[in-house]
Motif scaffolding. Structure first.
Motif, mmCIF file in Angstrom:
data_model
loop_
_atom_site.group_PDB
_atom_site.id
_atom_site.type_symbol
_atom_site.label_atom_id
_atom_site.label_comp_id
_atom_site.label_asym_id
_atom_site.label_seq_id
_atom_site.Cartn_x
_atom_site.Cartn_y
_atom_site.Cartn_z
ATOM 1 N N PRO A 63 0.796 -1.229 0.000
ATOM 2 C CA PRO A 63 0.000 0.000 0.000
ATOM 3 C C PRO A 63 0.829 1.279 0.000
ATOM 4 C CG PRO A 63 -0.946 -1.588 1.517
ATOM 5 C CD PRO A 63 0.363 -2.160 1.072
ATOM 6 N N ASP A 64 2.037 1.238 0.598
ATOM 7 C CA ASP A 64 2.873 2.446 0.609
ATOM 8 C C ASP A 64 3.717 2.586 -0.656
ATOM 9 O OD1 ASP A 64 4.869 0.551 0.945
ATOM 10 O OD2 ASP A 64 5.365 1.124 3.000
ATOM 11 N N GLY A 65 3.625 1.629 -1.574
ATOM 12 C CA GLY A 65 4.332 1.721 -2.846
ATOM 13 C C GLY A 65 5.807 1.408 -2.795
ATOM 14 N N ARG A 66 6.329 0.953 -1.650
ATOM 15 C CA ARG A 66 7.775 0.732 -1.537
ATOM 16 C C ARG A 66 8.226 -0.627 -2.041
ATOM 17 N NH1 ARG A 66 10.091 1.162 4.021
ATOM 18 N NH2 ARG A 66 8.161 0.133 4.675
ATOM 19 N N PHE A 67 7.335 -1.624 -1.969
ATOM 20 C CA PHE A 67 7.755 -2.990 -2.270
ATOM 21 C C PHE A 67 6.792 -3.670 -3.244
ATOM 22 C CE2 PHE A 67 9.160 -2.132 2.130
ATOM 23 C CZ PHE A 67 10.535 -2.192 1.922
ATOM 24 N N LEU A 68 7.363 -4.583 -4.021
ATOM 25 C CA LEU A 68 6.593 -5.445 -4.904
ATOM 26 C C LEU A 68 6.831 -6.890 -4.494
ATOM 27 C CD1 LEU A 68 6.046 -5.277 -8.686
ATOM 28 C CD2 LEU A 68 7.100 -7.350 -7.764
ATOM 29 N N GLN A 110 10.263 -10.874 -2.810
ATOM 30 C CA GLN A 110 10.053 -9.460 -2.505
ATOM 31 C C GLN A 110 11.120 -8.608 -3.179
ATOM 32 O OE1 GLN A 110 10.941 -8.439 1.507
ATOM 33 N NE2 GLN A 110 10.378 -6.286 1.305
ATOM 34 N N TYR A 111 10.685 -7.455 -3.738
ATOM 35 C CA TYR A 111 11.595 -6.499 -4.361
ATOM 36 C C TYR A 111 11.321 -5.100 -3.815
ATOM 37 C CZ TYR A 111 12.187 -10.198 -7.855
ATOM 38 O OH TYR A 111 12.442 -11.390 -8.487
ATOM 39 N N ALA A 112 12.363 -4.292 -3.751
ATOM 40 C CA ALA A 112 12.199 -2.867 -3.449
ATOM 41 C C ALA A 112 11.992 -2.121 -4.764
ATOM 42 C CB ALA A 112 13.422 -2.330 -2.728
ATOM 43 N N ILE A 113 11.085 -1.150 -4.758
ATOM 44 C CA ILE A 113 10.809 -0.340 -5.946
ATOM 45 C C ILE A 113 11.571 0.969 -5.847
ATOM 46 C CG2 ILE A 113 9.029 0.849 -7.272
ATOM 47 C CD1 ILE A 113 7.011 -1.189 -6.228
ATOM 48 N N ASN A 114 12.389 1.246 -6.838
ATOM 49 C CA ASN A 114 13.118 2.516 -6.896
ATOM 50 C C ASN A 114 12.127 3.634 -7.214
ATOM 51 O OD1 ASN A 114 14.641 4.797 -7.830
ATOM 52 N ND2 ASN A 114 16.397 3.457 -8.129
ATOM 53 N N GLU A 121 12.570 6.612 -8.091
ATOM 54 C CA GLU A 121 12.990 7.527 -9.154
ATOM 55 C C GLU A 121 12.747 6.967 -10.547
ATOM 56 O OE1 GLU A 121 17.115 8.524 -8.134
ATOM 57 O OE2 GLU A 121 16.342 10.511 -7.634
ATOM 58 N N ASN A 122 12.947 5.633 -10.721
ATOM 59 C CA ASN A 122 12.825 5.086 -12.074
ATOM 60 C C ASN A 122 11.993 3.813 -12.152
ATOM 61 O OD1 ASN A 122 14.521 3.072 -11.056
ATOM 62 N ND2 ASN A 122 16.361 3.942 -11.976
ATOM 63 N N GLY A 123 11.415 3.363 -11.045
ATOM 64 C CA GLY A 123 10.527 2.216 -11.060
ATOM 65 C C GLY A 123 11.185 0.859 -11.111
ATOM 66 N N THR A 124 12.507 0.796 -11.181
ATOM 67 C CA THR A 124 13.181 -0.496 -11.289
ATOM 68 C C THR A 124 13.138 -1.248 -9.962
ATOM 69 O OG1 THR A 124 15.322 0.529 -10.818
ATOM 70 C CG2 THR A 124 14.705 0.255 -13.142
ATOM 71 N N LEU A 125 13.336 -2.568 -10.044
ATOM 72 C CA LEU A 125 13.221 -3.457 -8.893
ATOM 73 C C LEU A 125 14.581 -3.951 -8.436
ATOM 74 C CD1 LEU A 125 10.256 -5.680 -10.156
ATOM 75 C CD2 LEU A 125 10.120 -3.620 -8.740
ATOM 76 N N THR A 126 14.729 -4.125 -7.118
ATOM 77 C CA THR A 126 15.922 -4.715 -6.521
ATOM 78 C C THR A 126 15.488 -5.812 -5.555
ATOM 79 O OG1 THR A 126 17.103 -2.614 -6.643
ATOM 80 C CG2 THR A 126 18.012 -4.286 -5.176
ATOM 81 N N PHE A 127 16.071 -6.997 -5.687
ATOM 82 C CA PHE A 127 15.707 -8.125 -4.841
ATOM 83 C C PHE A 127 15.933 -7.808 -3.363
ATOM 84 C CE2 PHE A 127 17.001 -11.894 -2.440
ATOM 85 C CZ PHE A 127 15.909 -12.727 -2.637
ATOM 86 N N VAL A 128 14.964 -8.216 -2.521
ATOM 87 C CA VAL A 128 15.063 -8.020 -1.069
ATOM 88 C C VAL A 128 15.038 -9.348 -0.327
ATOM 89 C CG1 VAL A 128 14.003 -6.999 0.984
ATOM 90 C CG2 VAL A 128 14.003 -5.732 -1.179
ATOM 91 N N SER A 129 14.029 -10.191 -0.587
ATOM 92 C CA SER A 129 13.901 -11.414 0.212
ATOM 93 C C SER A 129 13.118 -12.481 -0.544
ATOM 94 C CB SER A 129 13.200 -11.119 1.542
ATOM 95 O OG SER A 129 11.823 -10.831 1.341
#
Length: 377
Positions: free
Chosen positions: A281-286, A299-303, A305-313
Protein backbone atom coordinates in the motif's frame (compact mmCIF):
# COMPACT_ATOMS: atom_id res chain seq x y z
CA UNK A 1 19.47 20.32 -3.67
CA UNK A 2 19.61 16.88 -5.40
CA UNK A 3 19.93 15.15 -2.01
CA UNK A 4 16.94 17.09 -0.70
CA UNK A 5 14.84 16.10 -3.73
CA UNK A 6 15.82 12.45 -3.26
CA UNK A 7 14.81 12.52 0.41
CA UNK A 8 11.46 14.06 -0.52
CA UNK A 9 10.95 11.39 -3.20
CA UNK A 10 11.69 8.61 -0.71
CA UNK A 11 9.44 10.05 1.98
CA UNK A 12 6.54 10.97 -0.29
CA UNK A 13 4.99 7.46 -0.60
CA UNK A 14 5.24 6.92 3.15
CA UNK A 15 3.65 10.30 3.91
CA UNK A 16 0.86 9.70 1.41
CA UNK A 17 0.16 6.28 2.92
CA UNK A 18 0.25 7.64 6.47
CA UNK A 19 -2.42 10.21 5.52
CA UNK A 20 -4.51 7.54 3.81
CA UNK A 21 -4.12 5.11 6.72
CA UNK A 22 -5.99 7.45 9.08
CA UNK A 23 -9.16 6.80 7.08
CA UNK A 24 -8.85 3.00 7.01
CA UNK A 25 -11.35 0.90 8.95
CA UNK A 26 -9.92 -1.36 11.66
CA UNK A 27 -11.57 -4.51 10.37
CA UNK A 28 -12.01 -6.07 6.94
CA UNK A 29 -13.65 -9.09 5.42
CA UNK A 30 -11.27 -11.54 3.80
CA UNK A 31 -13.11 -13.12 0.88
CA UNK A 32 -11.65 -16.42 -0.38
CA UNK A 33 -12.43 -17.85 -3.81
CA UNK A 34 -11.77 -21.55 -4.41
CA UNK A 35 -11.92 -24.49 -6.76
CA UNK A 36 -14.84 -26.72 -5.77
CA UNK A 37 -13.34 -29.91 -7.19
CA UNK A 38 -11.85 -30.81 -3.78
CA UNK A 39 -12.87 -30.07 -0.19
CA UNK A 40 -14.21 -26.59 -0.89
CA UNK A 41 -17.90 -25.74 -1.21
CA UNK A 42 -17.61 -22.26 -2.74
CA UNK A 43 -16.77 -18.76 -1.43
CA UNK A 44 -15.70 -18.20 2.18
CA UNK A 45 -15.68 -15.00 4.24
CA UNK A 46 -13.55 -14.38 7.34
CA UNK A 47 -13.42 -11.27 9.50
CA UNK A 48 -9.84 -9.94 9.42
CA UNK A 49 -8.63 -7.75 12.30
CA UNK A 50 -5.72 -5.60 11.17
CA UNK A 51 -4.40 -4.98 14.69
CA UNK A 52 -2.88 -8.46 15.04
CA UNK A 53 -3.83 -10.30 11.84
CA UNK A 54 -6.44 -12.38 13.61
CA UNK A 55 -9.32 -13.94 11.67
CA UNK A 56 -12.77 -15.26 12.55
CA UNK A 57 -15.04 -17.31 10.30
CA UNK A 58 -18.14 -15.38 9.19
CA UNK A 59 -19.93 -17.08 6.36
CA UNK A 60 -19.80 -19.12 3.19
CA UNK A 61 -21.91 -19.80 0.13
CA UNK A 62 -22.02 -23.16 -1.60
CA UNK A 63 -23.57 -24.37 -4.85
CA UNK A 64 -21.13 -22.06 -6.66
CA UNK A 65 -19.00 -23.87 -9.23
CA UNK A 66 -15.27 -23.06 -9.19
CA UNK A 67 -15.37 -19.39 -8.07
CA UNK A 68 -11.65 -19.14 -8.87
CA UNK A 69 -11.55 -15.36 -8.99
CA UNK A 70 -13.69 -12.90 -7.05
CA UNK A 71 -13.93 -9.12 -7.04
CA UNK A 72 -16.00 -6.58 -5.09
CA UNK A 73 -17.88 -3.61 -6.49
CA UNK A 74 -16.57 -0.12 -5.77
CA UNK A 75 -19.32 0.43 -3.19
CA UNK A 76 -18.65 -3.03 -1.65
CA UNK A 77 -22.33 -3.99 -1.94
CA UNK A 78 -21.81 -6.71 -4.52
CA UNK A 79 -19.41 -9.55 -5.23
CA UNK A 80 -18.71 -11.01 -8.65
CA UNK A 81 -17.13 -14.42 -9.21
CA UNK A 82 -16.17 -16.31 -12.33
CA UNK A 83 -17.40 -19.90 -12.61
CA UNK A 84 -14.46 -21.61 -14.22
CA UNK A 85 -15.41 -24.46 -16.54
CA UNK A 86 -15.84 -25.46 -20.20
CA UNK A 87 -19.03 -23.39 -20.42
CA UNK A 88 -17.92 -20.31 -18.49
CA UNK A 89 -20.21 -18.14 -16.40
CA UNK A 90 -19.89 -15.15 -14.08
CA UNK A 91 -22.10 -14.82 -10.99
CA UNK A 92 -23.21 -11.78 -8.99
CA UNK A 93 -24.07 -11.70 -5.29
CA UNK A 94 -25.32 -9.17 -2.80
CA UNK A 95 -22.77 -8.81 0.00
CA UNK A 96 -23.29 -7.81 3.61
CA UNK A 97 -19.94 -6.62 4.97
CA UNK A 98 -21.10 -6.90 8.58
CA UNK A 99 -22.22 -10.52 8.49
CA UNK A 100 -20.31 -11.76 5.44
CA UNK A 101 -23.58 -13.08 4.01
CA UNK A 102 -23.81 -13.52 0.23
CA UNK A 103 -27.00 -14.00 -1.79
CA UNK A 104 -26.93 -14.98 -5.45
CA UNK A 105 -28.49 -12.39 -7.77
CA UNK A 106 -27.91 -13.97 -11.17
CA UNK A 107 -25.30 -15.36 -13.50
CA UNK A 108 -24.47 -14.90 -17.16
CA UNK A 109 -22.47 -16.77 -19.76
CA UNK A 110 -19.01 -15.36 -20.51
CA UNK A 111 -19.25 -16.85 -24.01
CA UNK A 112 -15.96 -18.63 -23.44
CA UNK A 113 -14.20 -21.49 -21.68
CA UNK A 114 -12.56 -21.42 -18.24
CA UNK A 115 -12.96 -17.78 -17.18
CA UNK A 116 -10.21 -17.10 -14.64
CA UNK A 117 -10.34 -13.36 -13.87
CA UNK A 118 -13.04 -10.71 -13.34
CA UNK A 119 -12.67 -6.94 -12.99
CA UNK A 120 -15.30 -4.19 -12.68
CA UNK A 121 -14.79 -0.52 -13.55
CA UNK A 122 -15.12 2.15 -10.84
CA UNK A 123 -18.46 3.42 -12.16
CA UNK A 124 -19.85 -0.12 -11.88
CA UNK A 125 -20.95 -0.17 -15.49
CA UNK A 126 -19.05 -3.14 -16.93
CA UNK A 127 -17.39 -6.40 -15.95
CA UNK A 128 -14.33 -7.62 -17.86
CA UNK A 129 -13.74 -11.38 -17.92
CA UNK A 130 -10.62 -13.26 -19.03
CA UNK A 131 -11.68 -16.51 -20.75
CA UNK A 132 -8.50 -18.54 -20.45
CA UNK A 133 -9.01 -21.66 -22.56
CA UNK A 134 -10.93 -19.99 -25.38
CA UNK A 135 -8.56 -17.00 -25.44
CA UNK A 136 -11.08 -14.15 -25.32
CA UNK A 137 -11.91 -11.04 -23.32
CA UNK A 138 -15.61 -10.66 -22.46
CA UNK A 139 -17.42 -7.43 -21.53
CA UNK A 140 -20.72 -7.72 -19.63
CA UNK A 141 -22.72 -4.67 -18.49
CA UNK A 142 -23.80 -4.40 -14.85
CA UNK A 143 -27.22 -3.14 -13.75
CA UNK A 144 -27.76 -0.82 -10.78
CA UNK A 145 -29.12 -3.68 -8.67
CA UNK A 146 -25.84 -5.58 -9.15
CA UNK A 147 -27.27 -8.05 -11.66
CA UNK A 148 -25.23 -8.86 -14.75
CA UNK A 149 -26.62 -8.22 -18.23
CA UNK A 150 -25.78 -10.41 -21.25
CA UNK A 151 -22.44 -10.01 -22.97
CA UNK A 152 -21.99 -6.79 -24.97
CA UNK A 153 -18.53 -7.34 -26.49
CA UNK A 154 -16.19 -10.27 -27.05
CA UNK A 155 -12.58 -9.61 -28.06
CA UNK A 156 -11.11 -12.80 -29.51
CA UNK A 157 -7.34 -13.24 -29.66
CA UNK A 158 -5.53 -15.22 -32.35
CA UNK A 159 -2.08 -16.78 -32.54
CA UNK A 160 0.25 -19.08 -30.63
CA UNK A 161 3.82 -19.25 -29.35
CA UNK A 162 6.74 -21.62 -28.87
CA UNK A 163 5.71 -23.85 -25.92
CA UNK A 164 3.47 -26.24 -27.81
CA UNK A 165 1.71 -27.85 -24.85
CA UNK A 166 1.00 -24.49 -23.17
CA UNK A 167 0.84 -21.98 -26.03
CA UNK A 168 -0.96 -23.80 -28.82
CA UNK A 169 -3.49 -20.95 -28.92
CA UNK A 170 -4.48 -17.76 -27.10
CA UNK A 171 -5.01 -17.88 -23.32
CA UNK A 172 -6.28 -14.60 -21.85
CA UNK A 173 -5.39 -14.50 -18.15
CA UNK A 174 -5.58 -11.08 -16.48
CA UNK A 175 -7.21 -7.67 -16.97
CA UNK A 176 -6.18 -4.30 -15.54
CA UNK A 177 -7.46 -0.72 -15.94
CA UNK A 178 -5.44 2.45 -15.63
CA UNK A 179 -6.47 4.67 -12.73
CA UNK A 180 -8.26 7.11 -15.06
CA UNK A 181 -9.85 4.09 -16.77
CA UNK A 182 -9.01 5.37 -20.22
CA UNK A 183 -6.99 2.25 -20.99
CA UNK A 184 -7.46 -1.44 -20.37
CA UNK A 185 -4.65 -3.97 -20.66
CA UNK A 186 -4.91 -7.74 -20.68
CA UNK A 187 -2.38 -10.54 -20.82
CA UNK A 188 -2.39 -13.43 -23.26
CA UNK A 189 -0.23 -16.29 -21.99
CA UNK A 190 -0.68 -18.22 -25.22
CA UNK A 191 0.57 -15.53 -27.61
CA UNK A 192 3.16 -13.89 -25.31
CA UNK A 193 1.49 -10.48 -25.52
CA UNK A 194 0.11 -7.71 -23.32
CA UNK A 195 -2.78 -6.22 -25.31
CA UNK A 196 -3.73 -2.56 -24.91
CA UNK A 197 -7.25 -1.18 -25.46
CA UNK A 198 -8.91 2.19 -25.13
CA UNK A 199 -11.93 2.09 -22.83
CA UNK A 200 -14.96 4.35 -22.88
CA UNK A 201 -17.98 3.02 -21.02
CA UNK A 202 -20.48 5.13 -22.98
CA UNK A 203 -19.34 3.86 -26.38
CA UNK A 204 -20.54 0.77 -28.23
CA UNK A 205 -18.35 -1.20 -28.24
CA UNK A 206 -16.60 0.17 -25.12
CA UNK A 207 -13.19 -1.30 -26.06
CA UNK A 208 -11.14 -0.38 -29.12
CA UNK A 209 -7.45 -1.07 -29.88
CA UNK A 210 -5.04 1.60 -28.59
CA UNK A 211 -2.47 3.34 -30.77
CA UNK A 212 0.03 0.81 -29.42
CA UNK A 213 -2.18 -2.30 -29.58
CA UNK A 214 0.21 -4.67 -27.78
CA UNK A 215 3.70 -5.36 -26.49
CA UNK A 216 5.35 -8.75 -26.88
CA UNK A 217 7.48 -10.54 -24.29
CA UNK A 218 10.26 -13.04 -24.87
CA UNK A 219 8.75 -16.04 -26.63
CA UNK A 220 7.83 -18.80 -24.19
CA UNK A 221 7.63 -16.65 -21.05
CA UNK A 222 3.81 -16.66 -20.83
CA UNK A 223 2.43 -13.35 -19.45
CA UNK A 224 0.12 -13.89 -16.47
CA UNK A 225 -0.69 -11.07 -13.99
CA UNK A 226 0.04 -7.32 -13.82
CA UNK A 227 0.20 -4.48 -11.28
CA UNK A 228 0.41 -0.71 -11.74
CA UNK A 229 2.43 1.58 -9.51
CA UNK A 230 0.63 4.57 -8.03
CA UNK A 231 -0.43 6.94 -10.79
CA UNK A 232 0.11 4.20 -13.41
CA UNK A 233 3.64 5.40 -14.05
CA UNK A 234 5.00 1.85 -14.17
CA UNK A 235 3.47 -1.49 -15.08
CA UNK A 236 4.86 -4.72 -13.62
CA UNK A 237 4.22 -8.05 -15.35
CA UNK A 238 4.84 -11.54 -13.96
CA UNK A 239 5.32 -14.29 -16.53
CA UNK A 240 4.13 -17.74 -15.53
CA UNK A 241 6.19 -20.06 -17.73
CA UNK A 242 9.49 -18.17 -17.66
CA UNK A 243 9.46 -17.02 -14.02
CA UNK A 244 10.30 -13.47 -15.09
CA UNK A 245 9.08 -9.99 -14.07
CA UNK A 246 9.11 -7.19 -16.65
CA UNK A 247 8.93 -3.51 -15.75
CA UNK A 248 7.42 -1.03 -18.22
CA UNK A 249 7.23 2.74 -18.22
CA UNK A 250 3.64 3.71 -19.04
CA UNK A 251 2.83 6.90 -20.94
CA UNK A 252 -0.88 7.19 -21.69
CA UNK A 253 -1.24 3.57 -22.70
CA UNK A 254 2.15 3.31 -24.41
CA UNK A 255 4.46 0.80 -22.75
CA UNK A 256 8.25 0.80 -22.90
CA UNK A 257 10.17 -2.02 -21.23
CA UNK A 258 12.88 -0.80 -18.85
CA UNK A 259 13.79 -3.97 -16.90
CA UNK A 260 13.44 -7.75 -16.89
CA UNK A 261 14.34 -9.90 -13.86
CA UNK A 262 14.27 -13.63 -13.18
CA UNK A 263 12.36 -14.58 -10.03
CA UNK A 264 14.21 -17.89 -9.75
CA UNK A 265 17.25 -18.97 -7.77
CA UNK A 266 20.23 -20.24 -9.85
CA UNK A 267 19.73 -23.75 -8.48
CA UNK A 268 16.00 -23.83 -9.26
CA UNK A 269 15.05 -27.01 -11.15
CA UNK A 270 11.72 -28.37 -12.34
CA UNK A 271 8.37 -26.64 -12.75
CA UNK A 272 8.12 -22.88 -12.32
CA UNK A 273 4.52 -21.61 -12.38
CA UNK A 274 4.91 -17.95 -11.34
CA UNK A 275 1.49 -16.57 -10.43
CA UNK A 276 0.43 -13.41 -8.57
CA UNK A 277 2.00 -9.95 -8.30
CA UNK A 278 1.11 -7.17 -5.82
CA UNK A 279 2.48 -3.82 -4.61
CA UNK A 280 2.46 -2.79 -0.94
CA UNK A 281 0.00 0.00 0.00
CA UNK A 282 2.87 2.45 0.61
CA UNK A 283 4.33 1.72 -2.85
CA UNK A 284 7.77 0.73 -1.54
CA UNK A 285 7.76 -2.99 -2.27
CA UNK A 286 6.59 -5.44 -4.90
CA UNK A 287 5.85 -9.11 -4.16
CA UNK A 288 5.31 -12.04 -6.55
CA UNK A 289 4.61 -15.74 -6.04
CA UNK A 290 6.16 -18.88 -7.49
CA UNK A 291 4.34 -22.22 -7.53
CA UNK A 292 5.79 -25.37 -9.13
CA UNK A 293 8.82 -26.63 -7.23
CA UNK A 294 9.62 -23.26 -5.61
CA UNK A 295 6.47 -22.41 -3.57
CA UNK A 296 7.72 -19.06 -2.36
CA UNK A 297 7.05 -15.33 -2.25
CA UNK A 298 9.73 -13.06 -3.71
CA UNK A 299 10.05 -9.46 -2.51
CA UNK A 300 11.60 -6.50 -4.36
CA UNK A 301 12.20 -2.87 -3.45
CA UNK A 302 10.81 -0.34 -5.95
CA UNK A 303 13.12 2.52 -6.90
CA UNK A 304 10.93 5.65 -6.55
CA UNK A 305 12.99 7.53 -9.15
CA UNK A 306 12.83 5.09 -12.07
CA UNK A 307 10.53 2.22 -11.06
CA UNK A 308 13.18 -0.50 -11.29
CA UNK A 309 13.22 -3.46 -8.89
CA UNK A 310 15.92 -4.71 -6.52
CA UNK A 311 15.71 -8.12 -4.84
CA UNK A 312 15.06 -8.02 -1.07
CA UNK A 313 13.90 -11.41 0.21
CA UNK A 314 12.49 -14.85 -0.56
CA UNK A 315 10.01 -16.56 1.80
CA UNK A 316 8.50 -20.03 1.75
CA UNK A 317 4.73 -20.02 1.21
CA UNK A 318 4.49 -22.81 3.82
CA UNK A 319 2.33 -24.77 1.44
CA UNK A 320 1.98 -25.90 -2.13
CA UNK A 321 0.80 -23.82 -5.07
CA UNK A 322 0.62 -20.16 -3.87
CA UNK A 323 -1.71 -19.17 -6.69
CA UNK A 324 -2.71 -15.87 -5.08
CA UNK A 325 -1.82 -13.64 -2.16
CA UNK A 326 -2.96 -10.30 -0.80
CA UNK A 327 -1.58 -7.49 1.36
CA UNK A 328 -4.06 -6.11 3.87
CA UNK A 329 -4.90 -2.40 3.41
CA UNK A 330 -2.94 -1.43 6.53
CA UNK A 331 0.22 -2.91 4.98
CA UNK A 332 0.94 -4.95 8.11
CA UNK A 333 0.18 -8.46 6.83
CA UNK A 334 0.69 -10.62 3.76
CA UNK A 335 -1.85 -13.41 3.21
CA UNK A 336 -1.02 -16.36 0.94
CA UNK A 337 -3.48 -18.86 -0.60
CA UNK A 338 -1.82 -22.24 -1.11
CA UNK A 339 -4.10 -24.02 -3.57
CA UNK A 340 -2.60 -27.50 -3.39
CA UNK A 341 -2.19 -27.76 0.39
CA UNK A 342 -5.60 -26.31 1.37
CA UNK A 343 -4.28 -23.54 3.60
CA UNK A 344 -4.13 -19.76 3.85
CA UNK A 345 -1.12 -18.34 5.71
CA UNK A 346 -1.02 -14.86 7.32
CA UNK A 347 2.49 -13.38 7.73
CA UNK A 348 3.37 -10.27 9.68
CA UNK A 349 5.31 -7.79 7.51
CA UNK A 350 8.28 -5.96 9.02
CA UNK A 351 7.30 -2.25 8.90
CA UNK A 352 10.84 -1.14 8.01
CA UNK A 353 11.99 -3.79 5.55
CA UNK A 354 8.68 -5.15 4.27
CA UNK A 355 9.93 -8.71 4.78
CA UNK A 356 7.40 -11.41 5.70
CA UNK A 357 8.14 -12.50 9.26
CA UNK A 358 6.26 -14.54 11.84
CA UNK A 359 3.16 -16.50 10.90
CA UNK A 360 0.20 -15.21 12.89
CA UNK A 361 -2.62 -17.29 11.40
CA UNK A 362 -3.08 -20.53 9.43
CA UNK A 363 -6.57 -21.01 7.96
CA UNK A 364 -7.64 -24.40 6.62
CA UNK A 365 -9.64 -23.88 3.41
CA UNK A 366 -10.05 -26.30 0.53
CA UNK A 367 -8.35 -25.26 -2.73
CA UNK A 368 -7.99 -21.50 -2.01
CA UNK A 369 -7.08 -19.60 -5.18
CA UNK A 370 -8.22 -15.97 -4.73
CA UNK A 371 -8.04 -13.49 -1.82
CA UNK A 372 -9.85 -10.15 -1.59
CA UNK A 373 -10.05 -7.63 1.27
CA UNK A 374 -13.39 -5.81 1.57
CA UNK A 375 -14.10 -3.19 4.27
CA UNK A 376 -16.39 -4.49 7.00
CA UNK A 377 -19.42 -2.37 7.82
Amino acid sequence: MKKLLLIIALLSPALTFAQHKKTLPSTFDLVIGTYTTGASKGIYVYRFYEDKGRVAYLNEIDDVTNPSYVTASADNKFLYAVNEGPQGNVSSFTFNGHTGKMVLINKQSTQGADPCYVLEDKEQRNLFIANYSSGSLAVLPVNKDGSIAPLSQLVKDEGSSVIKDRQQGPHVHNVILTDNEKYLMYTDLGTDKVNIMRYKASKNPPLTPADQPFVSVTAGNGPRHMAFSEGDKYLYLVQEIGGVINTYANNNGNLKQIQSLSMLTPEMKGNIGSAAIKISPDGRFLYASNRGNANDIVQYAINPENGTLTFVSRTSSLGKGPRDFAIDPSGKFLVVANQNSDNVIVYHLDPATGKPGIVVTNIQVGNPVCLKFVPAE
